[in-house]
Write a protein that holds these residues in place. Sequence first.
Motif, mmCIF file in Angstrom:
data_model
loop_
_atom_site.group_PDB
_atom_site.id
_atom_site.type_symbol
_atom_site.label_atom_id
_atom_site.label_comp_id
_atom_site.label_asym_id
_atom_site.label_seq_id
_atom_site.Cartn_x
_atom_site.Cartn_y
_atom_site.Cartn_z
ATOM 1 N N ASN A 262 0.816 -1.207 0.000
ATOM 2 C CA ASN A 262 0.000 0.000 0.000
ATOM 3 C C ASN A 262 0.854 1.263 0.000
ATOM 4 N N THR B 30 0.818 3.785 -3.070
ATOM 5 C CA THR B 30 0.270 5.129 -2.859
ATOM 6 C C THR B 30 1.268 6.180 -3.325
ATOM 7 N N SER B 31 2.531 5.952 -2.971
ATOM 8 C CA SER B 31 3.564 6.889 -3.404
ATOM 9 C C SER B 31 3.630 6.949 -4.931
ATOM 10 N N LYS C 71 1.169 6.269 -6.923
ATOM 11 C CA LYS C 71 -0.062 6.906 -7.391
ATOM 12 C C LYS C 71 0.128 8.427 -7.491
ATOM 13 N N GLY C 72 0.892 8.976 -6.549
ATOM 14 C CA GLY C 72 1.150 10.406 -6.552
ATOM 15 C C GLY C 72 1.907 10.866 -7.788
ATOM 16 N N ARG D 27 -4.237 -6.696 -6.458
ATOM 17 C CA ARG D 27 -5.427 -6.368 -5.662
ATOM 18 C C ARG D 27 -5.327 -4.974 -5.053
ATOM 19 N N GLN D 28 -4.174 -4.691 -4.443
ATOM 20 C CA GLN D 28 -4.019 -3.420 -3.743
ATOM 21 C C GLN D 28 -4.013 -2.247 -4.726
ATOM 22 N N LYS E 35 -5.827 -2.007 -7.413
ATOM 23 C CA LYS E 35 -7.221 -1.669 -7.696
ATOM 24 C C LYS E 35 -7.856 -0.960 -6.501
ATOM 25 N N ARG E 36 -7.546 -1.464 -5.298
ATOM 26 C CA ARG E 36 -8.189 -0.937 -4.107
ATOM 27 C C ARG E 36 -7.821 0.531 -3.897
ATOM 28 N N LEU E 37 -6.589 0.882 -4.288
ATOM 29 C CA LEU E 37 -6.139 2.257 -4.091
ATOM 30 C C LEU E 37 -6.601 3.171 -5.219
ATOM 31 N N GLY E 38 -7.289 2.595 -6.210
ATOM 32 C CA GLY E 38 -7.739 3.400 -7.318
ATOM 33 C C GLY E 38 -6.612 3.915 -8.189
ATOM 34 N N ILE F 262 -2.580 12.066 -1.247
ATOM 35 C CA ILE F 262 -1.586 11.007 -1.118
ATOM 36 C C ILE F 262 -1.182 10.843 0.348
ATOM 37 N N GLN G 3 -3.901 9.174 2.219
ATOM 38 C CA GLN G 3 -3.939 7.753 1.892
ATOM 39 C C GLN G 3 -2.848 7.000 2.653
ATOM 40 N N GLN G 4 -1.663 7.597 2.709
ATOM 41 C CA GLN G 4 -0.574 6.937 3.436
ATOM 42 C C GLN G 4 -0.923 6.801 4.903
ATOM 43 N N ASN H 241 -3.278 3.922 5.178
ATOM 44 C CA ASN H 241 -2.495 2.690 5.051
ATOM 45 C C ASN H 241 -1.806 2.359 6.357
ATOM 46 N N ARG I 292 -16.139 0.496 -1.129
ATOM 47 C CA ARG I 292 -15.079 1.493 -0.959
ATOM 48 C C ARG I 292 -15.652 2.891 -0.866
ATOM 49 N N HIS J 53 -8.723 6.462 -0.858
ATOM 50 C CA HIS J 53 -9.651 5.347 -0.962
ATOM 51 C C HIS J 53 -9.637 4.547 0.337
ATOM 52 N N TYR K 4 -7.339 -9.106 4.731
ATOM 53 C CA TYR K 4 -6.926 -7.800 4.202
ATOM 54 C C TYR K 4 -6.033 -7.961 2.978
ATOM 55 N N ALA L 35 8.252 4.458 3.906
ATOM 56 C CA ALA L 35 8.383 3.835 2.590
ATOM 57 C C ALA L 35 7.876 4.771 1.504
ATOM 58 N N GLY L 36 6.846 5.562 1.838
ATOM 59 C CA GLY L 36 6.261 6.432 0.826
ATOM 60 C C GLY L 36 7.113 7.639 0.502
ATOM 61 N N ASP M 4 11.844 10.303 -1.905
ATOM 62 C CA ASP M 4 11.774 11.713 -2.316
ATOM 63 C C ASP M 4 12.624 12.595 -1.408
#
Lengths: 367, 380, 309
Positions: B215, B219-220, B222-223, B243-244, B246-249, C3, C6-7, C10, C138, C145, C219, C265-266, C270
């Motif tokens: 995730n 997500t990163s 996705k940005g 799967r993840q 799709k779930r995160l769009g 973002i 979302q993180q 998560n 969702r 999301h 999950y 991690a995200g 950067d």
Amino acid sequence: MLDSLRRRPRLAFALLAVLLAALPFIMGFGLGNSWVRVLDFVLLYVLLAIGLNIVVGYAGLLDLGYIAFYALGAYVYAWLASPHFGLHLPFWAVLPIGAAVAGLFGVLLGAPTLRLRGDYLAIVTLGFGEIIRIFMNNLNAPFNLTNGPQGMNLIDPVSVAGLSFGKSLHLFGMKLPPTYLYYYLFLAFTLLAILVAFRLQDSRIGRAWAAIREDEVAAAAMGINTRNMKLLAFAMGATFGGLAGGLFAAFQGFISPESFTLWESILVLCMIVLGGMGNIPGVILGAVLLTMIPEALRYIGDLQRATLGHIVVDPSDLRMLLFGVALVAMMLFRPAGLLPSRQRKREFAAEDGVAEQEQASLYDAKA
Amino acid sequence: MNFGKHAISALSLALALALSGCGKTEDAGNIIKIGSVAPLTGPQTHIGKDNENGARLAVDEINAKGLELGGKKVKLELFGEDDQAEPKTATIVAQKLVDAGVVAVIGHLNSGTTIPASKIYHDAGIPQISPSATAVAYTAQGYNTAFRVMANDAQQGKALGQFAVNKMGAKRIAIIDDRTAYGQGLAGEFEKAATAAGGEIVAHEFTNDRATDFNAILTSIKGKSPDLLFFGGMDPQGGPMARQLKRLGLNAKLLGGDGLQNANFMKLAGADAEGVVASSPGLPIDSMPGGPEFRKKFEAKYGVIQVYAPYAYDAVYALVEAMKRANSAEPAKVLAELPKTDLQGVSGPIRFDAKGDTEGGAVTLYEVKNGAWQVLETVK
Amino acid sequence: MDIFLQQLVNGLVLGSIYALVALGYTMVYGILELINFAHGEVTMIGAMVALSVIGVLMGAAPDLPGVMVVLAGILVAIPACMALAFGIEKIAYRPLRKAPRLAPLITAIGVSIILQNLAMLIWGRQYVSFPPLLPTIRFEFLGAHISLLQIAIVVLAVTIMAGLWLLVEKSRLGRAMRATAQSKEVAQLMGVNVDRVISATFIIGAAIAAIAGVMVSAYYGLAHYYMGFMLGLKAFSAAVLGGIGNIAGAMLGGLLLGVIEALGAGYIGDITGGFLGSHYQDVFAFFVLILVLVFRPSGLLGERVANRA
């Protein structure tokens, strides 16, 4: 016969020396060269187990990340003697550097853990071991230090006075393959390590370690510098690990992070627990058994294939399961190991009173 | 300190070791021994056994037809060994085969075992043909004994990178690799090829081969809004990743190598597998020249083909053809003939380049449509 | 912003799972000062047992609603894990209660290896997939999301945590646990059956672990014999971060560690300009652990001795 030998230690030594010298030939002609290679690995693990035994067995510091030092020794060897950086230093220069770097890291990683008690220490060392492996696995960028998961290849073999251990040696009309040459090299280092370990055990340092292991507070009260002594134990153990790692790199010619996983640390720990913590013959026995057993189990697999056509019980599954059972069973029924040291035996068989005291002292140490 | 006592316990130990050695079996007359190494225990058992079966099928066929070398009728014998997918064990097994006097080895399965073992085969001067090791380093060592019959990571990564940009129209590309020798190697080659073809790499993230949670990195990614995500790794990570995603769009197409192109990926990704594209080296088995026939023969004997059996099968044929040309099974003579191989195998034409890699190995791309892998196209 | 949000989501979901598993470590450590290495494996067994039950039910009663099937899986997994933990404590730890500290730790590692390999023999080496039984609803909230399952995980985790806190603070058993944590001998003199209290601690921890195991596999959609080990290490780190022996600390530590991992991690790539990247995700937990142990061994919430159970 053993009794008469016991009375004549010199004869026993002579016999042992002859046997150790002849062992690769006996194994080689009896079972093939691959078993000499197994012997080489046995010696490497004996070296590792002796090193870890200094930390765990002597000083009582449970180290679950020991394999990191093995990895460091191996990588230092690969950096200084492979095409990776174009360096090809001779092994007698590289090995000590690798051992020293590992020893230095032993101190560096040991220093922050000095205040920690047994089980915290175990989990922190486990963390350090994983961190080092993860770094080795990832340091191919931004600067290619370790070549990442691809590993480092074409590491120089050991070479003494122009004689490369990478090629067979022709001597008196006999052909000695590299595995034989490495056997004698590893044997020399292992014997040296055994000697050092024996001498350490009975030295002031060894007794200081034993005191720390039994009761750190009391040891400090008796004027032992527990900080320095613990760091020394880490450094000594790590040095042996680094040495073994360098030998491993030269022997294999190829190293990658997958050779240095947590399970290798646990395997070495199993060796000393099984054989007998703190007792060198026990530790050697443990290393020999746990290196040979998987090779012997291989025949169970072959046997099943030959008789039944397929594998019913996977010997490699069995191996790990047996290790687990052995760890638990040893602790429950023979906590001092197969060949216990006299002192350890006493300690584990201690009357309740002594154990109670120990508990109490730990509570004190915490407060 | 009683040294004597320790010497005795050590002595009895060494004696026990020595006594465990026993007699060696004698070699029979006209038997030519060939080794086959793959993990036969551990997590990759099914793939390892598949390799061995592929080789065994070829050996049985050749023996049934009869083989004559140097005017003598000879029989091939396959020695299957287990390297547990472990580098250390691989060298012990390699040594064992060399001791047993094999003239060639088909194997190993993984790059991590093939590379350390190749040194031992090279020292012994016997040819090694790997049906499935794809790391570039294997044939880059300068050994004249190392060959493979499958496209390497560079070849597959290049095909994937070009396909992503030229055929799938990807402009902004994100990459994840699993930090294994396979995943990292493939992702690296993909990155080079995709950049060369004009794609822009907007993110390169990492995971490991035990992870289940992607995730954070997804997500990163996705940005950075990529239109394609390449994953260098295997199905146990690829499945949950799909799967993840799709779930995160995250609306990016997932592309992978042969690590994803299997049934297990479909199971783990469930409905989210739809639309995922993945490659596999070689031709789809049914469009291989002798593919359908091979499949029939193989399945009659050993059941479903897992992955690399056709390559192991071809490797044996390439070896035996070289023996025939040399009219000998002597490793040195066979080694001289192997580079001249020009064989129509069931996995495609087999020719070796100067390094021992397959020349122009084909790579086929597949897409999940209606819950099954469908062939998209084969690129050379 | 979306973002970052979302993180955060998560991290909170991951953290809730860490927190639940961390409870088991923290309770056992509070009473016995033992790192129960096998606790992560108990979580794994919980997931595996539940999946087996789910598999059987789906075959036997295909019309049953998905949520019911999963619930049935959990209801079988809980007693299974409780029995397992009871057995582990009785066979592997109890005889060693008075042995030197190294001994039970080594046994714990041994038990962990045994459970992993037994699971591998029983359920195979392949990843087992979790069937799509739960609704995949969702929501989109400020661009992030969020699924119903994620909300359920967090809510359930908080509820369990609150329940456990009540149990320890208000019930008779809880009082016995706290007394045992302070001094086994004195508790015994006061009429507390110490053996039973310790068993109860293991069993409660295992029940929570079973629920956590099913959560994890639902999950991520899979389960694997190896899944418990890393989860256990992370959860232990979380327990130490929050202050081991402290229930609220386990919750706080778990959530924090989850968020640290997700944000780390995200963003680390950067922030460091690509020098460090998400390949170091697993390093964060260990790093946090080492920093806490070295600089604040009592953890964030400290060790309120009276509340160690």
